[in-house]
Design an enzyme around this catalytic site. Structure first.
Site, PDB file in Angstrom:
ATOM      1  N   HIS A  38       0.735  -1.339   0.125  1.00 16.83           N
ATOM      2  CA  HIS A  38      -0.023  -0.127  -0.094  1.00 16.83           C
ATOM      3  C   HIS A  38       0.852   1.185  -0.174  1.00 16.83           C
ATOM      4  O   HIS A  38       0.484   2.309  -0.417  1.00 16.83           O
ATOM      5  CB  HIS A  38      -1.089   0.018   1.354  1.00 16.83           C
ATOM      6  CG  HIS A  38      -1.886  -1.098   1.070  1.00 16.83           C
ATOM      7  ND1 HIS A  38      -3.015  -1.293   0.216  1.00 16.83           N
ATOM      8  CD2 HIS A  38      -1.942  -2.297   1.805  1.00 16.83           C
ATOM      9  CE1 HIS A  38      -3.606  -2.500   0.222  1.00 16.83           C
ATOM     10  NE2 HIS A  38      -2.849  -2.883   1.422  1.00 16.83           N
ATOM     11  N   HIS A 145      -2.970  -3.022   7.990  1.00 18.30           N
ATOM     12  CA  HIS A 145      -4.154  -3.394   6.968  1.00 18.30           C
ATOM     13  C   HIS A 145      -4.943  -2.201   6.283  1.00 18.30           C
ATOM     14  O   HIS A 145      -5.138  -1.331   7.256  1.00 18.30           O
ATOM     15  CB  HIS A 145      -5.074  -4.305   7.423  1.00 18.30           C
ATOM     16  CG  HIS A 145      -6.433  -4.545   6.820  1.00 18.30           C
ATOM     17  ND1 HIS A 145      -6.749  -5.460   5.726  1.00 18.30           N
ATOM     18  CD2 HIS A 145      -7.857  -4.244   6.953  1.00 18.30           C
ATOM     19  CE1 HIS A 145      -8.001  -5.253   5.094  1.00 18.30           C
ATOM     20  NE2 HIS A 145      -8.354  -4.473   5.919  1.00 18.30           N
TER      21      HIS A 145
END
Length: 167
Positions: A38, A145
């Site tokens: 990410h 996450h």
């Protein structure tokens, strides 16, 4: 003969040590996986329509299958880590360890196209400014996450007064 036995015993010990150590060497922590999947600090996808195709492959998200959706954040790792110090909100999975950014962040949304088929994964690249939500864990408390991105920040639901009882 004794020398040969000593060499074989040494090799056996070495192999056993490598087998014991090897799994821990290959294990990626949740925080490292978050960064790999990410984080793309200091970069932008705005001028590159192939950004997602390149990054998804480079970051190993097209090995064995095409990951259907992924988001890259183009802010500093420190700014993304700082999201973990906000007031917690409930994650999509119901866990209470999610946090939303106070301001919008530059992100790239990568979504598999209809023609995408493993091993030829194909993605649509969309550059956006959104509030991000991340789940955080560990010591130090860091993102592990990516839970989502929204145009408007989450607002607390106002509490309702107790219902009136009819006598």
């Amino acid at each position: 003969m004794a020398l040969k036995s000593l060499v074989l015993l040494s090799l056996l010990v070495l192999v056993l040590l490598l087998v014991q150590v090897q799994p821990s060497l290959g294990k990626e922590s949740a925080a490292a996986k978050f960064r790999r999947q990410h984080m793309d600090s200091g970069s932008s996808s705005s001028s590159n329509p192939n950004y997602c195709n390149q990054m998804m492959k480079r970051r190993r998200m097209t090995h064995g299958r095409c990951k259907p959706v992924n988001t890259f954040v183009h802010e500093s790792l420190d700014d993304v880590k700082a999201v973990c110090s906000q007031k917690n909100i409930t994650c999509k999975n119901g866990h209470p360890n999610c946090y939303q950014s106070k301001s919008t962040m530059s992100i790239t949304d990568c979504r598999e196209t209809g023609s995408s088929k493993y091993p030829n994964c194909a993605y649509k690249t969309s550059q956006k400014q959104k509030y991000i939500t991340v789940a955080c864990e560990g010591n130090p408390y860091v993102p592990v996450h990516f839970d989502g991105a929204v145009l408007l920040p989450a607002t607390p639901v106002p509490s309702l007064p107790p219902p009136h009882r009819l006598l």
